[in-house]
Design an enzyme around this catalytic site. Sequence first.
Site, mmCIF file in Angstrom:
data_model
loop_
_atom_site.group_PDB
_atom_site.id
_atom_site.type_symbol
_atom_site.label_atom_id
_atom_site.label_comp_id
_atom_site.label_asym_id
_atom_site.label_seq_id
_atom_site.Cartn_x
_atom_site.Cartn_y
_atom_site.Cartn_z
ATOM 1 N N GLU A 62 -18.990 -10.477 4.013
ATOM 2 C CA GLU A 62 -18.942 -10.320 2.552
ATOM 3 C C GLU A 62 -19.382 -8.937 2.095
ATOM 4 O OE1 GLU A 62 -19.812 -13.037 4.089
ATOM 5 O OE2 GLU A 62 -18.307 -14.433 3.311
ATOM 6 N N GLY A 87 -21.776 -19.595 -3.088
ATOM 7 C CA GLY A 87 -22.967 -19.489 -2.249
ATOM 8 C C GLY A 87 -22.856 -18.446 -1.161
ATOM 9 N N HIS A 131 -21.780 -24.516 -1.748
ATOM 10 C CA HIS A 131 -20.411 -24.494 -2.263
ATOM 11 C C HIS A 131 -20.335 -24.837 -3.757
ATOM 12 C CE1 HIS A 131 -19.595 -24.692 2.049
ATOM 13 N NE2 HIS A 131 -18.353 -24.355 1.804
#
Lengths: 329, 391
Positions: A62, A87, A131
């Site tokens: 990420e 998340g 999530h």
Amino acid sequence: MATETLTIGKALNTGLRRALENDPKVIIMGEDVGKLGGVFRITDGLQKDFGDQRVIDTPLAESGIIGTAVGLAIRGYRPVCEIQFDGFVYPAYDQIVSQVAKMHYRSGGRLSIPMVIRIPFGGGIGAVEHHSESPEAYFAHTAGLKVVTCSNPQDAYVMIQQAIASDDPIVFLEPKRRYWEKGQVDLDAPLSDAYPLHSARVVRPGTDATVLAYGPMVRTCLEAATAAAEDGRELEVIDLRSLSPLDLTAAYESVKRTGRAVVVHEAPSNIGLGAELAARITEECFYSLESPVLRVTGFDIPYPAARVEEEFLPDLDRVLDAVDRTFGW
Amino acid sequence: MAKGDPGGTTRSRRATPRSRKGAAGDPALVQLLTPEGERIDSATGPDGTEYRVDFTDEEYRGLYRDLVLVRKLDAEATALQRQGELGLWASLLGQEAAQVGSGRALRTQDMAFPTYREHGVLYCRGIDPIMPLGLFRGVDQGGWDPNEFKFNMYTIVIGAQTLHATGYAMGITIDGKTGTDDGEAAIAYFGDGATSQGDVNEAFVWASVFNAPLVFFCQNNQYAISEPLERQTRVPLYQRAAGFGFPGVRVDGNDVLATYAVTRTALDNARLGQGPSLIEAYTYRMGAHTTSDDPTRYRIASEVEAWQAKDPIARVKVFLEKQKIADADFFAEIDEQARRESVHLRERVLAMPDPEPVTMFDHVYPNGSPLLDEQRAKFSRYMESFEGSAH
Ligand SMILES: Cc1ncc(C[n+]2csc(CCOP(=O)(O)OP(=O)(O)O)c2C)c(N)n1
């Protein structure tokens, strides 16, 4: 007028497609956005039509997604990054708040990072942990970022295009539990005529109390307003749409008429958007308020196990209960 | 030369295309100019690449001038900090060759992504050396235009810029600017400490799988503030590259010629579409980490002395003298030029005005923000409320 009935998900997909068509500098990147079309299929079919240099399946990193997008933006591209779930944005948090948000400022305005960071956010889909989170306050607190969210297909279609066209870095929160909800979308109206990206909108006029919401909670609040109307109370519902900057012009005007305000969001209440909204409304509408601004929010706990999320998430009853309390003062 | 000292092991001319190990497993450094000022014709990297340089006398003198000027300007900045004119300074003392060698290897069209210590590279990019002093003085955030000079802003967050460089290099590929005469490449600077960061490792992965035209340039100056290299790695840093799928090479970072040769080759390879590579410039930070640091707490004098003997400037001087490329007049002229430029720098730093407070609201968003406009207006009214206020 070419109106079509689309889900929010399909409206986003169509908006992304338009953005790719209109500007060769737009690049979509993220995990599984290519062949798979994203885990929610929001980028479905885009790699097939625009190639793997415009729609890039990235390594599973990420910080890498956001950090390399910064470099692409410096190079003149307009990256649209997908973070797979709310998340999982935290590994990229440093790049977002320290780099994306501050690059324009640190360069004295010489560099712009016209980036959109798409994040499916919020709960209500019965998912496993990490999530279902609502990270909006982290980003709204950061100067240099703008944060928006949509609540219906028309806005989804238009706002994603507006966000991509904007030179500001924008965190674009997608209400994942509403991805499958349908509505009319006008596909042909020019972007230049569209409702401004950073403006809130009254989605149901009313006279007795003002309810402020955004993203997934807008629908909940509209349902609450329908229920309240049966009891003879007319709630005015405002879809904030932009969380940073906040557009409170409509809210102030509304609260000055109604004298009552309830803020609704899924995120925990502590130091959240609701606190900011309550403070601002109190400062601006102090002499018009009949009661304190109330908040209906998630609890101050990590997002709980799916079997109890209905109790965690604000629902019709909790919103109506808060409305009742504002009348009880 | 001490045993196990990587600075002393390279002497071959037609070396076999193998990495030669020195004592204690120390890999050979690519070196073209020994600490004693001896020229080595060519040196071979671990993958068999042969490195050499072919400079004119004028170019040799130019490199020497760069090294001396960069050291002098850095010393002036350190002095300015000691006198309270800068809040902080991160000195490059000892790392001049790594920076000038790599900086001069860049072509105009190449883009550099520095940390906070790359004053020498900044100088090579043609940026006024006063620019970073504004950042450390606290009057601005660094005043150069990254696009104009192809030198991005300083990056304080360790390793973050390696990802920016990677993305930028991916953009070069998408633009079709590799494999051509006017091809471009990017270079990312970082320290040995940075190699422990996730971002740097993510950048390695990305650059590799996207075959990005990028050179990772690690200045291994042996310390991350107080922490020695052993706290970051148990593997020679250049060897990391292999695990990510691209070549790595260790160069004598105190040797401006070798650093130039290695960087030029790596950039050319990137430009030609051969993907990324990692250069570990093996060097030493002679001074403190920054002016707020006390290196006597974590390193011993003998170590510093040993590195003193490998000074990057002294060896060039010996070489120029021996080869009669430069004479005493030349050296005196350079010293005088350096003195003049540092005096000039000092004068200009002292004249740097504080910014108008209200300008702190500028450039937060390209498109502005109504909330910020409101806050700025309130702040202006507040400042105006003070009697005799200029604001
Ligand atoms: C993410 C991050 N952590 C900590 C710091 C504080 N810090 C500044 S420089 C530094 C050491 C960096 O060492 P290295 O990467 O070897 O570079 P050098 O300063 O030696 O050139 C540290 C810990 C920082 N700037 N960023």
